[in-house]
Design a protein around this motif. Structure first.
Motif, PDB file in Angstrom:
ATOM      1  N   VAL A 102     -12.940 -28.514 -41.522  1.00  0.00           N
ATOM      2  CA  VAL A 102     -13.271 -27.667 -40.387  1.00  0.00           C
ATOM      3  C   VAL A 102     -12.002 -26.960 -39.932  1.00  0.00           C
ATOM      4  CG1 VAL A 102     -14.112 -27.608 -38.025  1.00  0.00           C
ATOM      5  CG2 VAL A 102     -15.151 -29.170 -39.668  1.00  0.00           C
ATOM      6  N   VAL A 103     -12.093 -25.649 -39.740  1.00  0.00           N
ATOM      7  CA  VAL A 103     -10.942 -24.874 -39.325  1.00  0.00           C
ATOM      8  C   VAL A 103     -10.590 -25.229 -37.887  1.00  0.00           C
ATOM      9  CG1 VAL A 103     -10.036 -22.553 -38.999  1.00  0.00           C
ATOM     10  CG2 VAL A 103     -11.624 -23.020 -40.876  1.00  0.00           C
ATOM     11  N   GLY A 144     -10.000 -12.951 -29.265  1.00  0.00           N
ATOM     12  CA  GLY A 144      -9.519 -11.665 -29.763  1.00  0.00           C
ATOM     13  C   GLY A 144     -10.384 -10.992 -30.799  1.00  0.00           C
ATOM     14  N   ILE A 145     -11.572 -11.502 -31.075  1.00  0.00           N
ATOM     15  CA  ILE A 145     -12.406 -10.903 -32.123  1.00  0.00           C
ATOM     16  C   ILE A 145     -12.718  -9.437 -31.852  1.00  0.00           C
ATOM     17  CG2 ILE A 145     -14.634 -10.996 -33.288  1.00  0.00           C
ATOM     18  CD1 ILE A 145     -14.586 -13.997 -33.076  1.00  0.00           C
ATOM     19  N   PRO A 146     -13.083  -9.029 -30.629  1.00  0.00           N
ATOM     20  CA  PRO A 146     -13.354  -7.607 -30.392  1.00  0.00           C
ATOM     21  C   PRO A 146     -12.152  -6.711 -30.682  1.00  0.00           C
ATOM     22  CG  PRO A 146     -14.198  -8.933 -28.591  1.00  0.00           C
ATOM     23  CD  PRO A 146     -13.357  -9.841 -29.429  1.00  0.00           C
ATOM     24  N   ALA A 147     -10.948  -7.233 -30.478  1.00  0.00           N
ATOM     25  CA  ALA A 147      -9.741  -6.454 -30.776  1.00  0.00           C
ATOM     26  C   ALA A 147      -9.431  -6.466 -32.271  1.00  0.00           C
ATOM     27  CB  ALA A 147      -8.550  -7.009 -29.992  1.00  0.00           C
ATOM     28  N   LEU A 148      -9.906  -7.489 -32.989  1.00  0.00           N
ATOM     29  CA  LEU A 148      -9.626  -7.598 -34.412  1.00  0.00           C
ATOM     30  C   LEU A 148     -10.499  -6.665 -35.246  1.00  0.00           C
ATOM     31  CD1 LEU A 148      -8.206  -9.085 -36.767  1.00  0.00           C
ATOM     32  CD2 LEU A 148     -10.048 -10.778 -36.675  1.00  0.00           C
ATOM     33  N   LEU A 149     -11.761  -6.502 -34.872  1.00  0.00           N
ATOM     34  CA  LEU A 149     -12.686  -5.720 -35.688  1.00  0.00           C
ATOM     35  C   LEU A 149     -12.206  -4.290 -35.954  1.00  0.00           C
ATOM     36  CD1 LEU A 149     -16.112  -6.984 -34.282  1.00  0.00           C
ATOM     37  CD2 LEU A 149     -15.183  -7.398 -36.564  1.00  0.00           C
ATOM     38  N   PRO A 150     -11.678  -3.545 -34.961  1.00  0.00           N
ATOM     39  CA  PRO A 150     -11.191  -2.194 -35.266  1.00  0.00           C
ATOM     40  C   PRO A 150     -10.018  -2.182 -36.238  1.00  0.00           C
ATOM     41  CG  PRO A 150     -11.525  -2.477 -32.908  1.00  0.00           C
ATOM     42  CD  PRO A 150     -11.619  -3.834 -33.521  1.00  0.00           C
ATOM     43  N   CYS A 151      -9.284  -3.289 -36.304  1.00  0.00           N
ATOM     44  CA  CYS A 151      -8.133  -3.356 -37.207  1.00  0.00           C
ATOM     45  C   CYS A 151      -8.550  -3.340 -38.683  1.00  0.00           C
ATOM     46  CB  CYS A 151      -7.316  -4.618 -36.937  1.00  0.00           C
ATOM     47  SG  CYS A 151      -6.624  -4.707 -35.270  1.00  0.00           S
ATOM     48  N   VAL A 180     -11.868 -16.828 -38.768  1.00  0.00           N
ATOM     49  CA  VAL A 180     -12.365 -17.086 -37.413  1.00  0.00           C
ATOM     50  C   VAL A 180     -13.890 -17.145 -37.352  1.00  0.00           C
ATOM     51  CG1 VAL A 180     -10.332 -16.060 -36.336  1.00  0.00           C
ATOM     52  CG2 VAL A 180     -12.362 -14.647 -36.716  1.00  0.00           C
ATOM     53  N   LEU A 181     -14.564 -16.569 -38.358  1.00  0.00           N
ATOM     54  CA  LEU A 181     -16.026 -16.593 -38.352  1.00  0.00           C
ATOM     55  C   LEU A 181     -16.602 -17.759 -39.145  1.00  0.00           C
ATOM     56  CD1 LEU A 181     -16.955 -12.805 -38.723  1.00  0.00           C
ATOM     57  CD2 LEU A 181     -16.896 -14.213 -36.644  1.00  0.00           C
ATOM     58  N   LEU A 182     -15.752 -18.445 -39.903  1.00  0.00           N
ATOM     59  CA  LEU A 182     -16.210 -19.594 -40.680  1.00  0.00           C
ATOM     60  C   LEU A 182     -15.420 -20.826 -40.270  1.00  0.00           C
ATOM     61  CD1 LEU A 182     -16.419 -17.890 -44.193  1.00  0.00           C
ATOM     62  CD2 LEU A 182     -18.341 -18.473 -42.697  1.00  0.00           C
ATOM     63  N   ASP A 183     -16.122 -21.909 -40.044  1.00  0.00           N
ATOM     64  CA  ASP A 183     -15.478 -23.161 -39.654  1.00  0.00           C
ATOM     65  C   ASP A 183     -15.208 -24.054 -40.861  1.00  0.00           C
ATOM     66  OD1 ASP A 183     -15.205 -22.637 -37.011  1.00  0.00           O
ATOM     67  OD2 ASP A 183     -16.982 -23.728 -36.368  1.00  0.00           O
ATOM     68  N   GLY A 184     -15.374 -23.533 -42.035  1.00  0.00           N
ATOM     69  CA  GLY A 184     -15.185 -24.292 -43.268  1.00  0.00           C
ATOM     70  C   GLY A 184     -16.139 -23.782 -44.319  1.00  0.00           C
ATOM     71  N   ALA A 185     -16.223 -24.497 -45.430  1.00  0.00           N
ATOM     72  CA  ALA A 185     -17.030 -24.027 -46.557  1.00  0.00           C
ATOM     73  C   ALA A 185     -18.530 -24.054 -46.265  1.00  0.00           C
ATOM     74  CB  ALA A 185     -16.728 -24.863 -47.785  1.00  0.00           C
TER      75      ALA A 185
END
Length: 222
Positions: A3-4, A50-57, A74-79
């Motif tokens: 798990v991340v 910070g996800i909303p700030a990451l998407l435009p990047c 950040v969207l996956l907690d593991g496999a």
């Protein structure tokens, strides 16, 4: 199950945004991202702030690939598990992936993430002990139904993506297409003509779990 770590995820995202303060300008005003900042993102630790700030990047030529890798983390907690932020992210991922103007590597990675989200959102058979042990019961993972609902709500965009001839050849295999169709509850006649006329036999839940893990690992290492 790996798990991340939520704190590490938050720190990595904050560090990226600090090191690349102007990267988001490339995606400012992009038609895929209206409402991104105001969406109902889960609060930390379930979802990094910070996800909303990451998407435009993702649209920045220099930092887009790094932003994509961070987004997968950040969207996956593991496999075998997606984070609580994935259902909120799905509409933006779909619209971004549908844009042929985005760099091929980033666009392909977004499609990979969507396939992973579709696979990980599939309901788990409560009577299959191995699948429940590996993936967890649906009652403990409300993000699965929320993610399927997001795919269904944006079925027209998903249909267009499946029928998009500008995607790199071979990016979406038959199993990938079937997972996306199930997630979006798409009719068979919504499948592109180039796809097989009959779907492959659906794998048992344990086998599907293994496939989810392989696809998630691919997205995490993009």
């Amino acid at each position: 199950m790996c798990v991340v770590d939520a704190a590490a995820r938050e720190a990595a995202l904050a560090r990226f945004l600090h090191e690349h303060p102007g990267a988001g300008a490339a995606g400012s005003g992009h038609p895929a991202l209206p409402g991104c900042a105001d969406a109902a993102w889960p609060a930390a630790p379930e979802g990094p702030s910070g996800i909303p700030a990451l998407l435009p990047c993702l649209l920045d030529e220099a930092t887009g690939p790094e932003a994509l890798l961070l987004l997968g983390n950040v969207l996956l907690d593991g496999a075998f598990r997606m984070s609580a932020a994935m259902p909120t992210a799905v509409p933006f991922l779909l619209r971004l992936a549908a844009d042929p103007g985005i760099a091929t590597a980033v666009r392909s990675g977004l499609v990979d993430l969507l396939v992973v989200a579709a696979c990980l959102s599939e309901a788990v058979d409560a009577d299959d002990e191995r699948s429940v042990l590996l993936l967890g019961p649906d009652d403990d993972h409300p993000e699965r139904e929320r993610c399927r609902a997001a795919f269904r709500a944006h079925a027209p965009v998903l249909t267009g993506l499946l029928d998009d001839e500008t995607l790199p050849e071979g990016l979406l295999g038959a199993d990938d297409r079937e997972s996306l169709r199930r997630a979006g509850d798409l009719r068979r006649d919504a499948v592109p003509r180039s796809a097989p006329s009959s779907a492959p036999a659906r794998q048992n839940p344990a086998a599907a779990g293994t496939r989810r893990g392989r696809q998630a690992s691919r997205a995490l290492s993009t």
